[in-house]
Enzyme design. Structure first.
Site, PDB file in Angstrom:
ATOM      1  N   ARG A   1     -10.451 -11.476   1.978  1.00 35.49           N
ATOM      2  CA  ARG A   1     -11.381 -12.487   1.459  1.00 35.49           C
ATOM      3  C   ARG A   1     -10.789 -13.894   1.547  1.00 35.49           C
ATOM      4  O   ARG A   1     -11.533 -14.874   1.621  1.00 35.49           O
ATOM      5  CB  ARG A   1     -11.773 -12.135   0.023  1.00 35.49           C
ATOM      6  CG  ARG A   1     -10.646 -12.191  -0.980  1.00 35.49           C
ATOM      7  CD  ARG A   1     -10.979 -11.418  -2.250  1.00 35.49           C
ATOM      8  NE  ARG A   1     -11.019  -9.990  -1.982  1.00 35.49           N
ATOM      9  CZ  ARG A   1     -11.347  -9.076  -2.904  1.00 35.49           C
ATOM     10  NH1 ARG A   1     -11.675  -9.452  -4.131  1.00 35.49           N
ATOM     11  NH2 ARG A   1     -11.358  -7.793  -2.596  1.00 35.49           N
TER      12      ARG A   1
ATOM     13  N   LYS B   1       0.831  -1.193   0.000  1.00 29.10           N
ATOM     14  CA  LYS B   1       0.000   0.000   0.000  1.00 29.10           C
ATOM     15  C   LYS B   1       0.875   1.257   0.000  1.00 29.10           C
ATOM     16  O   LYS B   1       2.017   1.233   0.479  1.00 29.10           O
ATOM     17  CB  LYS B   1      -0.871   0.047   1.262  1.00 29.10           C
ATOM     18  CG  LYS B   1      -1.937  -1.009   1.376  1.00 29.10           C
ATOM     19  CD  LYS B   1      -2.667  -0.869   2.700  1.00 29.10           C
ATOM     20  CE  LYS B   1      -3.720  -1.940   2.877  1.00 29.10           C
ATOM     21  NZ  LYS B   1      -4.865  -1.758   1.965  1.00 29.10           N
TER      22      LYS B   1
END
Length: 506
Positions: free
Chosen positions: A357, A283
């Site tokens: 996920r 990120k």
């Protein structure tokens, strides 16, 4: 390089002030909170009205208006004390007949403002707000406690609480039960907030697992913690893949609450990424700062189940917190890796920053083995949901509209904002893979929150209800406090999950 510690700081129970009911104003009250509607101040104790009129020559309503008080929600004005009496904080009610959630927000904002008046000693605060039935009284009690929350900084300085006593002036006969309920629910929200606020060098998979175990030590909850060896033996490829880049290995926490007489079974699954760097798909630096909050789903699930047990709700609840730290290293999983998930499905990893996920998929399959009636997962899953719904509304996606309505009704009853988003049929095709059963990410950026939900749905057993709450925006408040919501961790979804469990009792 020395190995990373396997234990952090054991998190103490959050400290909330004492709260109770009284028919009259306590003698020790430092601040009295009263409401202002378009008609004037509401529920002011008669003795206070007389004292204020005698001292200042005008009614409390006129004095408040002369000092700029308005009935708009969130508007507050502090009035001077009349002699030895308490200072008055006048809070706009926003409506002449405010809703329970409106009263919850008013009480929370007013208590937070009143707490700011504390100096050397903690304050005793009373609330005289228009709570005329159990539902509105419950809202005031909850709002007052939630608004009193204050994260204790990690500091060498001794911190004294701003507020040590809250009193709601009300003569309700069922008050004791409501007070106990408010304490339990607000305590659970505060616990989730504390976990989210704790820095990631002190909260990581093993320490959060041990904190969870300590949280329910005195509750009727069975606890199981799978360490990295047990996860490897069980084939939890998603959790192991995500956590493989960190020297602090992953964990899977299972809570089991099985009360007598329960007919329904609810399974809750929470994303617990204790810090998310993005992994090899790193990120940007500014986007990483708040990633200690990426375990807010797990915090909500664990805290909610603790409260459900303490409330004695007649519904079986199993909960899973999938805990991992997503860091880049020479042992990190990679884009294009194929992971074998718990249960056997294979997943081509599209992006290491789509890690939530993967851990959730493992936990959802495991939750399905408990044969629940309904699985609800909670996760700070996608930035796309924030783009769609902003920072205060959670996204809800579900297997069917009936399940969605059940969760939305629970959110409304709890006073938490949620909005249903679809899982269009065409989204599944974007998860097709040439090298595995499916990909973890779509082929483009469109509908990112919907794609993530479509991926999770692939791991839900047939004939089991399922709903997914994306709390990426609502789990952490990076701005100024509002209502009963502080800056930092919000504790979102805790109250919705409790309300959902309550709705499944019959």
């Amino acid at each position: 390089m020395p190995p990373a510690p396997t234990r952090g700081r054991t998190l103490p129970a959050p400290t909330l002030p004492s709260i109770g009911l009284a028919k009259t104003l306590p003698r020790s009250c430092d601040v009295l909170i009263i409401g202002l509607s378009t008609q004037g101040v509401v529920a002011v104790p008669e003795a206070i009205e007389k004292a204020q009129t005698k001292r200042f020559g005008v009614s409390v309503t006129d004095l408040a208006r002369s000092l700029g008080a308005k009935p708009d929600e969130g508007k507050t004005v502090i009035l001077p004390a009349a002699g030895d009496g308490p200072r008055l904080l006048v809070a706009g009610l926003g409506a002449d007949e405010p809703t329970p959630e409106g009263l919850r927000r008013v009480a929370g904002a007013a208590v937070r403002q009143a707490g700011g008046l504390a100096e050397e000693a903690s304050l005793s605060i009373a609330l005289a707000l228009p709570a005329e039935d159990p539902e509105t009284l419950q809202a005031v009690l909850e709002g007052a406690l939630l608004g009193s929350y204050r994260y204790q900084p990690i500091s060498a300085k001794t911190q004294h609480p701003q507020i040590d006593q809250l009193t709601v002036i009300n003569d309700a006969k069922a008050g004791t039960d409501l007070v106990d309920r408010a304490r339990i629910i607000a305590g659970a929200v505060a616990q989730a907030r504390d976990w989210v606020n704790l820095p990631p060098n002190l909260l990581f998979p093993d320490s959060l697992a041990e904190d969870a175990r300590a949280l329910v030590r005195d509750a009727r909850i069975n606890v199981e913690v799978l360490d990295e060896k047990a996860l490897q033996k069980g084939g939890y490829g998603g959790i192991l893949g995500v956590g493989g880049g960190s020297s602090r290995p992953p964990r899977l926490v299972r809570f089991g609450y099985t009360p007598r007489g329960a007919k329904a079974h609810l399974a809750l699954v929470g994303k617990g990424i204790t810090f998310d760097s993005g992994g090899l798909n790193l990120k940007p630096g500014d986007s990483m700062y708040t990633m200690k909050s990426d375990m807010a789903g797990a915090a909500a699930v664990l805290s909610a189940i603790s409260a459900i047990a303490r409330l004695g709700l007649r519904v079986t609840v199993t909960g899973y917190a999938a805990l991992a730290e997503n860091l880049p290293s020479d042992t990190s999983y990679r884009p294009s890796d194929v992971l074998t998930m718990y249960g056997g499905k294979t997943v081509e990893n599209g992006n290491t920053d789509a890690e939530g996920r993967l851990v959730m998929a493992d936990a959802i399959v495991r939750a399905g083995e408990d044969k629940p009636d309904l699985i609800v997962d909670v996760a700070t899953l996608t930035g796309a949901c924030v783009v769609a719904l902003g920072n205060r509304t959670s996204g809800l996606m579900a297997a069917d509209d009936e399940t969605a309505d059940r969760v939305l009704d629970a959110a409304e009853a709890a006073g938490e904002a949620a909005w249903q988003l679809p899982i269009p049929t065409e989204t599944r095709a974007k998860l097709d893979s040439k090298v595995a059963d499916l990909r973890s990410t779509g082929t483009d950026r469109a509908g990112g929150a919907l794609i993530a939900a479509a991926f999770l749905r692939e791991f839900v057993p047939d004939n089991v209800g399922w709903a997914h709450l994306d709390i990426a925006g609502s789990a952490f408040n990076g701005g100024e406090p509002y209502g009963y919501t502080p800056a930092g961790g919000t504790g979102v979804a805790v109250r919705t999950l409790i309300a959902l469990a309550e709705s499944m009792q019959d």
